[in-house]
Every structure is written in structure tokens, then in C-alpha cells.
Design a protein around this motif. Sequence first.
Motif, PDB file in Angstrom:
ATOM      1  N   PHE A 118       0.987  -1.219   0.069  1.00  0.00           N
ATOM      2  CA  PHE A 118       0.002   0.000  -0.017  1.00  0.00           C
ATOM      3  C   PHE A 118       0.810   1.290   0.009  1.00  0.00           C
ATOM      4  O   PHE A 118       1.979   1.395   0.753  1.00  0.00           O
ATOM      5  N   SER A 119       0.566   2.246  -0.771  1.00  0.00           N
ATOM      6  CA  SER A 119       1.297   3.451  -0.811  1.00  0.00           C
ATOM      7  C   SER A 119       0.456   4.482  -0.970  1.00  0.00           C
ATOM      8  O   SER A 119      -0.477   4.633  -1.478  1.00  0.00           O
ATOM      9  N   THR A 120       1.064   5.848  -0.523  1.00  0.00           N
ATOM     10  CA  THR A 120       0.384   7.030  -0.470  1.00  0.00           C
ATOM     11  C   THR A 120       1.267   8.027  -0.381  1.00  0.00           C
ATOM     12  O   THR A 120       2.599   8.062  -0.332  1.00  0.00           O
ATOM     13  N   ARG A 121       0.826   9.430  -0.662  1.00  0.00           N
ATOM     14  CA  ARG A 121       1.592  10.724  -0.612  1.00  0.00           C
ATOM     15  C   ARG A 121       1.300  11.378   0.734  1.00  0.00           C
ATOM     16  O   ARG A 121       0.300  11.653   0.940  1.00  0.00           O
ATOM     17  N   ALA A 122       2.626  11.745   1.281  1.00  0.00           N
ATOM     18  CA  ALA A 122       2.571  12.555   2.503  1.00  0.00           C
ATOM     19  C   ALA A 122       3.689  13.155   2.884  1.00  0.00           C
ATOM     20  O   ALA A 122       4.862  13.070   2.326  1.00  0.00           O
ATOM     21  N   HIS A 123       3.548  14.577   3.598  1.00  0.00           N
ATOM     22  CA  HIS A 123       4.598  15.370   3.995  1.00  0.00           C
ATOM     23  C   HIS A 123       5.061  14.606   5.327  1.00  0.00           C
ATOM     24  O   HIS A 123       4.291  14.181   6.217  1.00  0.00           O
ATOM     25  N   VAL A 124       6.744  14.332   5.267  1.00  0.00           N
ATOM     26  CA  VAL A 124       6.924  13.485   6.502  1.00  0.00           C
ATOM     27  C   VAL A 124       7.689  14.321   7.635  1.00  0.00           C
ATOM     28  O   VAL A 124       8.560  15.453   7.047  1.00  0.00           O
ATOM     29  N   PHE A 125       7.373  14.129   8.641  1.00  0.00           N
ATOM     30  CA  PHE A 125       8.149  14.844  10.030  1.00  0.00           C
ATOM     31  C   PHE A 125       8.769  13.710  10.935  1.00  0.00           C
ATOM     32  O   PHE A 125       8.128  12.565  11.068  1.00  0.00           O
ATOM     33  N   GLN A 126       9.432  14.440  11.761  1.00  0.00           N
ATOM     34  CA  GLN A 126      10.051  13.685  12.888  1.00  0.00           C
ATOM     35  C   GLN A 126      10.198  14.855  14.235  1.00  0.00           C
ATOM     36  O   GLN A 126      10.302  15.762  14.040  1.00  0.00           O
ATOM     37  N   ILE A 127       9.795  14.175  15.179  1.00  0.00           N
ATOM     38  CA  ILE A 127       9.930  14.868  16.508  1.00  0.00           C
ATOM     39  C   ILE A 127      11.144  15.695  16.835  1.00  0.00           C
ATOM     40  O   ILE A 127      12.402  14.889  16.731  1.00  0.00           O
ATOM     41  N   ASP A 128      11.394  16.707  17.187  1.00  0.00           N
ATOM     42  CA  ASP A 128      12.727  17.340  17.546  1.00  0.00           C
ATOM     43  C   ASP A 128      13.437  16.622  18.650  1.00  0.00           C
ATOM     44  O   ASP A 128      12.773  16.520  19.727  1.00  0.00           O
ATOM     45  N   LEU A 187       2.879  12.374   9.920  1.00  0.00           N
ATOM     46  CA  LEU A 187       2.735  12.364   8.317  1.00  0.00           C
ATOM     47  C   LEU A 187       1.633  13.502   8.217  1.00  0.00           C
ATOM     48  O   LEU A 187       0.386  13.544   9.017  1.00  0.00           O
ATOM     49  N   GLY A 188       1.759  14.385   7.245  1.00  0.00           N
ATOM     50  CA  GLY A 188       0.673  15.376   6.875  1.00  0.00           C
ATOM     51  C   GLY A 188       0.189  14.912   5.513  1.00  0.00           C
ATOM     52  O   GLY A 188       0.758  14.827   4.423  1.00  0.00           O
ATOM     53  N   PHE A 189      -1.131  14.691   5.577  1.00  0.00           N
ATOM     54  CA  PHE A 189      -1.869  14.194   4.142  1.00  0.00           C
ATOM     55  C   PHE A 189      -2.507  15.268   3.554  1.00  0.00           C
ATOM     56  O   PHE A 189      -2.986  16.312   4.212  1.00  0.00           O
TER      57      PHE A 189
END
Length: 356
Positions: free
Chosen positions: A7-17, A88-90
Amino acid sequence: MGEQPIFSTRAHVFQIDPSTKKNWVPTSKHAVTVSYFFDSTRNVYRIISLDGSKAIINSTITPNMTFTKTSQKFGQWADSRANTVYGLGFPSESHLAKFADKFVEFKEAARLAKEKSQEKMELTSTPSQESAPGDLLSPMTPESINGTEEERVTVDAPPHSEARGEPSHNALPFSHSSTSMNKHWEAELEALKGNNAKLTAALLESTANVKQWKQQLSAYQEEAERLHKRVTELECVSGTTTVIKSQKSELNHTIEELELALKAKEEELERLKEEVVSANEFQSQRDSLTHKLKDSESRNQTLEGQLSELEQRLESSQQEQEAFRTSLRTLLELLDGKIFELTELRDTLAKLLEGS
């Protein structure tokens, strides 16, 4: 290959500081492909995302993980192995909901796979394997340090047998035999004290060795964990060739779209430049018309002053004419009266001439 995207999708990726544990740090400049992978050889589910050739997400799904929706388009989960929290920001709420549903589905599948693996290990385990840890710890048992009862009797027996055999050969009196027994027991006690001190030293040395072994074991575990992470990263890079190809095609398509958009922007810029030139011309015409309007207004004010002066003159001349007319009427009335008197006088003189 054993690992395939499911399964695949598109999103902006973040990590906690890692320093504040509060703020989000973006790990991708734009939306990237985030995929669920399944490794059929190890029966493991993973979340993988690549930004170019760099793996920005490599998270193995475990039964104790939880995906949390923090807003309509944002979700997060914690990965204890990577010691971080992914976000993840969708692009829409439906994408977020679908990703969350897949997370729950694959998490349950991972739990079932883990239970089956544990059952299989329990069924295939043997008593020799279960006793292996005891064999490793056997050098630390009291028997191995102090010796068994049989070994201690064997070591202590020769002095005792020699002391007991001496009266039978020499035929000493009973008092001398008792004194010899006391000396023997005192010697045996001293020997036991010496053995006890040696055993205590050996126990302390063994304890120190255990601490050293524990430190070495911890170092080996850390090295094994590091190697495991490295192997996982390499598997991620080697197992995501299809994802890289799809991302490359998507990037090429994106570049073409950007080139078309850039061309449209350049055309729009040229049009805006022409509009600016036209606007400058209109501005100069407006300034000229404004100047002419100001001249016309000044002339209009001058003409209005002249008109007001002429109106005043006209009014004064009209007043003079009215006064002149009044004077003429008065003179006409006087003239009419004089003419009437002269007529009467003529008639009287005519009558007088006729009567004479």
C-alpha cells in the motif's frame, strides 16, 4: 525479492525534535511516497519512505504501536526501536483515514504473526536447548567453586586415615592418642580456614568476571543492534527499487509540470510587462489631462469673474435705463399737459378773433 510494497500514499514526513521532544522537524521538502512493505520471509510489516536515495522512514510495525490522528490531516506514531516519533501530513482527511485503517490492519497481522512465531518456537524447543543457559552458568555454581562433598572427603581423608592408623602401629597410650587427635583436628580446622579463604577469593574473582562478562554482553548486544539497523537500512534500500522507479517517474512528471507552469508564468510575466508599459503611457496621458484640466479650471474661474463683473455692469445699466425711462415718462406727461394747455389757449384765441 521477499519484501514487496502492499500500500502506498503521498504525505509530508516529519520527525519529533530530539532536543525538545515537542516541535516537529520536516524531513522532506515536499510530499513523498510512504509505503507499507511486507517481508514474507520474516513475516514482518514495515513503513518505508525514501527522499531520493535517503530513507527518511524505516519503521517496523509492532503490536504495541499506536497510530494517533492529531488533526483532520495529520497523524503520528512512536517507534521505540528508532527512538523517535514520526508524523505524516496528508493532502486530505480521506488519505489519513485510509492510512490509519491500514496501520490497524497490519498491526493486527503483525500481532498474529508474532504469536504464531512464538508458538512455533515453543513447539520446536528441546530440553537440551532449555538447559543450555544452565550450562553457561555452571562455572558459577557453589559446587564448582567449593567442590562437592565427595571431593572434599577425598581431599581431607588421607591425613585423617594416617592419623588414625598411627596408634595401631605404634601402640601409644590412650592419652597420647587423644592429644594427637586434637592436634589433627586443629590442623584440619586450619586447613579448612585456608580453603575457605581461597574459596572466598575465588568467589570474588568470579563475581568480578561476571560483571565483566555482563559488560561484554551489553557491548555485543549494542553492536548486534547496530548491525541489525544497518542490515535493515540495506534491506530497505535494496527492497524499494520499485518505489524508487515510481518516484523517479513521478519526479519526471512533476518536473514537466513545473516546466509548463514556468513557461506559463514567463508568458504571464511578459503580458504583465506590456500592461505595465501601457499603464505608464496611460499615466502620462492622465498627467497631461490633469494639467489641462487645471488650466481649464483656472480659465473658467477667470471667465466666471469677468461674467460676474459684466452682470453687475448690466444690472447697473438696466437700473440707469429704468431711471431714464421714468424721466421720459415724466417729461411726456408734462409735455402732454403743456400741449393740452396750448390747445385750449389756441382755441380761446381763435374764438376771440372770431368775436372781434
